[in-house]
Design a protein around this motif. Structure first.
Motif, PDB file in Angstrom:
ATOM      1  N   SER A   1      -6.490   6.931  -5.311  1.00 35.29           N
ATOM      2  CA  SER A   1      -6.276   6.407  -3.964  1.00 35.29           C
ATOM      3  C   SER A   1      -5.744   4.975  -4.019  1.00 35.29           C
ATOM      4  O   SER A   1      -5.888   4.281  -5.035  1.00 35.29           O
ATOM      5  N   VAL A   2      -5.159   4.558  -2.919  1.00 33.35           N
ATOM      6  CA  VAL A   2      -4.653   3.183  -2.812  1.00 33.35           C
ATOM      7  C   VAL A   2      -5.795   2.193  -2.901  1.00 33.35           C
ATOM      8  O   VAL A   2      -5.694   1.171  -3.604  1.00 33.35           O
TER       9      VAL A   2
ATOM     10  N   LYS B   1       0.829  -1.212   0.000  1.00 34.32           N
ATOM     11  CA  LYS B   1       0.000   0.000   0.000  1.00 34.32           C
ATOM     12  C   LYS B   1       0.860   1.257   0.000  1.00 34.32           C
ATOM     13  O   LYS B   1       0.531   2.232  -0.687  1.00 34.32           O
ATOM     14  N   ALA B   2       1.965   1.238   0.729  1.00 31.73           N
ATOM     15  CA  ALA B   2       2.860   2.403   0.756  1.00 31.73           C
ATOM     16  C   ALA B   2       3.509   2.632  -0.611  1.00 31.73           C
ATOM     17  O   ALA B   2       3.610   3.778  -1.077  1.00 31.73           O
ATOM     18  N   ALA B   3       3.936   1.559  -1.264  1.00 39.28           N
ATOM     19  CA  ALA B   3       4.557   1.680  -2.589  1.00 39.28           C
ATOM     20  C   ALA B   3       3.546   2.194  -3.613  1.00 39.28           C
ATOM     21  O   ALA B   3       3.888   3.013  -4.479  1.00 39.28           O
ATOM     22  N   ILE B   4       2.324   1.729  -3.518  1.00 31.04           N
ATOM     23  CA  ILE B   4       1.265   2.223  -4.408  1.00 31.04           C
ATOM     24  C   ILE B   4       1.026   3.706  -4.150  1.00 31.04           C
ATOM     25  O   ILE B   4       0.934   4.513  -5.087  1.00 31.04           O
TER      26      ILE B   4
ATOM     27  N   LEU C   1      -6.137  -1.059  -5.397  1.00 30.48           N
ATOM     28  CA  LEU C   1      -6.340  -2.427  -4.928  1.00 30.48           C
ATOM     29  C   LEU C   1      -7.600  -3.030  -5.529  1.00 30.48           C
ATOM     30  O   LEU C   1      -7.595  -4.191  -5.973  1.00 30.48           O
ATOM     31  N   ASN C   2      -8.673  -2.254  -5.570  1.00 29.46           N
ATOM     32  CA  ASN C   2      -9.921  -2.752  -6.153  1.00 29.46           C
ATOM     33  C   ASN C   2      -9.787  -2.957  -7.659  1.00 29.46           C
ATOM     34  O   ASN C   2     -10.290  -3.937  -8.208  1.00 29.46           O
ATOM     35  N   LYS C   3      -9.104  -2.043  -8.320  1.00 29.96           N
ATOM     36  CA  LYS C   3      -8.950  -2.095  -9.772  1.00 29.96           C
ATOM     37  C   LYS C   3      -8.253  -3.382 -10.218  1.00 29.96           C
ATOM     38  O   LYS C   3      -8.618  -3.968 -11.236  1.00 29.96           O
TER      39      LYS C   3
END
Length: 122
Positions: free
Chosen positions: A105-106, A91-94, A110-112
């Motif tokens: 947004s992160v 999540k941080a890298a994203i 993630l959902n995509k």
């Protein structure tokens, strides 16, 4: 940190003409280790998944065939298994590069790519 992409793989054995097998088709679970966030290969999800599904069946079959050494008929993405440390790093890298994902947004990223197929294990 540990994380794996989990796929269901259906493959077929192709013995030479001197023998036969029954059944010819099998299903198995393939675990592909996830590269650490920010390192080479960490964008596997972006390049191979869409909304929790394999985005290019032909490419996914080829990757599985190379890894397993058998004729692969189908590949289905099941889930992304990760520990909390890897998930937080992902999540941080994203978050550090949302433009790469064309997202705001992160959670959108993630959902995509993963849909609802992320499983955080302890």
């Amino acid at each position: 940190m540990t994380a794996s992409y989990v796929f269901s793989v259906r493959f077929r054995l192709s013995p030479d003409a001197a023998v036969s097998v029954e059944p010819e088709t099998f299903e198995t679970t393939l675990y592909r280790p996830a590269d650490p966030p920010g390192e080479d290969g960490w964008l596997f999800f972006r390049d191979n998944l869409w909304r929790g599904e394999v985005n290019d069946q032909r490419h996914a079959r080829r990757l599985a065939e190379d890894a397993l050494g058998v004729d692969v008929e189908a590949v289905e993405f099941r889930r992304f298994e990760t520990d909390r440390e890897h998930y937080d790093a992902l999540k941080a890298a994203i978050a550090d590069d949302l433009a790469t994902f064309n997202a705001d947004s992160v959670s959108e990223v993630l959902n995509k790519y993963f849909g609802s197929s992320v499983e955080v294990v302890s």
